[in-house]
Enzyme design. Structure first.
Site, short mmCIF file in Angstrom:
data_model
loop_
_atom_site.label_atom_id
_atom_site.label_comp_id
_atom_site.label_asym_id
_atom_site.label_seq_id
_atom_site.Cartn_x
_atom_site.Cartn_y
_atom_site.Cartn_z
N CYS A 113 20.16 73.52 81.36
CA CYS A 113 21.02 74.37 82.18
C CYS A 113 20.51 74.43 83.62
O CYS A 113 20.58 73.44 84.34
CB CYS A 113 21.13 75.75 81.53
SG CYS A 113 22.59 76.67 82.11
N HIS A 221 22.65 74.73 75.94
CA HIS A 221 21.41 75.35 75.49
C HIS A 221 21.10 74.99 74.04
O HIS A 221 21.37 75.78 73.12
CB HIS A 221 21.50 76.88 75.63
CG HIS A 221 21.37 77.39 77.02
ND1 HIS A 221 20.18 77.78 77.57
CD2 HIS A 221 22.31 77.56 77.99
CE1 HIS A 221 20.36 78.18 78.80
NE2 HIS A 221 21.65 78.05 79.10
N GLU A 223 18.33 75.09 72.53
CA GLU A 223 17.33 76.00 71.94
C GLU A 223 17.99 77.18 71.23
O GLU A 223 17.37 77.81 70.37
CB GLU A 223 16.36 76.49 73.02
CG GLU A 223 16.83 77.64 73.89
CD GLU A 223 17.85 77.24 74.96
OE1 GLU A 223 18.36 78.13 75.66
OE2 GLU A 223 18.15 76.04 75.09
#
Length: 257
Positions: A113, A221, A223
């Site tokens: 990002c 994202h 994660e």
């Protein structure tokens, strides 16, 4: 390095000012790295440059995370637009040092990002400062598990990374989350587009153009989705594997082109 030694991954905290954001966000990156076989190393934005480099020198890879800040448009020769968030000078200084370290030593680099926008501007690229929320709302946020799809270039490193039996049948078409209002505009030097949003053409992934250097920048994202997405887990695993194989190149060792 020895295969039984977990590679150390430098991960700066996302922002200087917003402690609550850091406490929510940084552990997600750390967990993703740990589950992939690495050791996350937290870098405080209050560190002095010499201390940043000392920690960076102890790591075999770098992960640049997201942030609520926006890269200062002056970095790419623009004036801020009304929707542009204030810059975070400490984070920008941290990223520049870590990017220089990663590129100088060919350390594996994963950016996410804001980290990808930071990478692109450091490589002399520019950004779209504010994306309109149509036809795709790229600012959907963490509560929206799938905001849109990305179409992956079949000739890209990203496509090769995802060519794994654990990924469902369409490896070049990936559903992702989305939590950004800026994106790559002019591509930075030595980068190429690896994926884009098919609905509006927004750049969703970039990568380095040297096969010998693992550089991957994602606009979404991963994660946040490691528990439910095989592709997210694979991306972190392949990054950590690259870090585990990293070594300091002798001064006269030629680059593999």
């Amino acid at each position: 390095m020895s295969p039984d030694v977990r590679p150390r991954i430098a991960i700066p905290v996302p922002t200087l000012a917003q402690v609550d954001y850091n406490s929510r966000a940084w552990p997600q990156y750390a967990l993703a790295v740990e589950q992939a076989g690495g050791t996350p190393v937290q870098l405080s934005l209050s560190l002095k440059p010499a201390d940043i480099m000392k920690l960076a020198n102890s790591c075999q890879g770098t992960l640049l995370p997201g942030s609520p800040a926006d890269v200062n448009p002056a970095k790419y020769g623009r004036s801020p637009e009304s929707e542009t968030a204030p810059p975070d000078d400490a984070r920008e200084n941290m990223d520049e040092l870590l990017l220089q370290d990663a590129y100088n030593l060919h350390k594996p680099l994963l950016t996410i990002c804001y980290g990808t926008q930071s990478l692109n501007t450091w490589r002399t690229g520019t950004l779209v400062q504010h994306l309109l929320p149509v036809p795709v709302n790229h600012r959907a946020g963490k509560s929206v598990a799938v905001a849109h799809s990305v179409l992956i270039d079949p000739a890209s490193r990203l496509a090769r990374l995802l060519a794994d039996p654990a990924v469902p049948a369409q490896p070049l078409h990936l559903d992702v989350n989305s939590s950004h209002h800026q994106a790559v505009d002019t591509l930075g030097d030595g980068l190429r587009i690896a994926a884009a949003c098919p609905q509006d053409g927004v750049v969703e992934a970039v990568e380095g153009d040297l096969p010998s250097h693992f550089v991957l920048g994602l606009q979404w994202h991963p994660e946040r989705s490691i528990e439910v997405s095989a592709a997210s887990r694979i991306l972190f695993r392949k990054f950590v594997e690259a870090c585990s194989h990293w070594h300091v190149r002798p001064a006269l060792e030629p680059l593999s082109l």
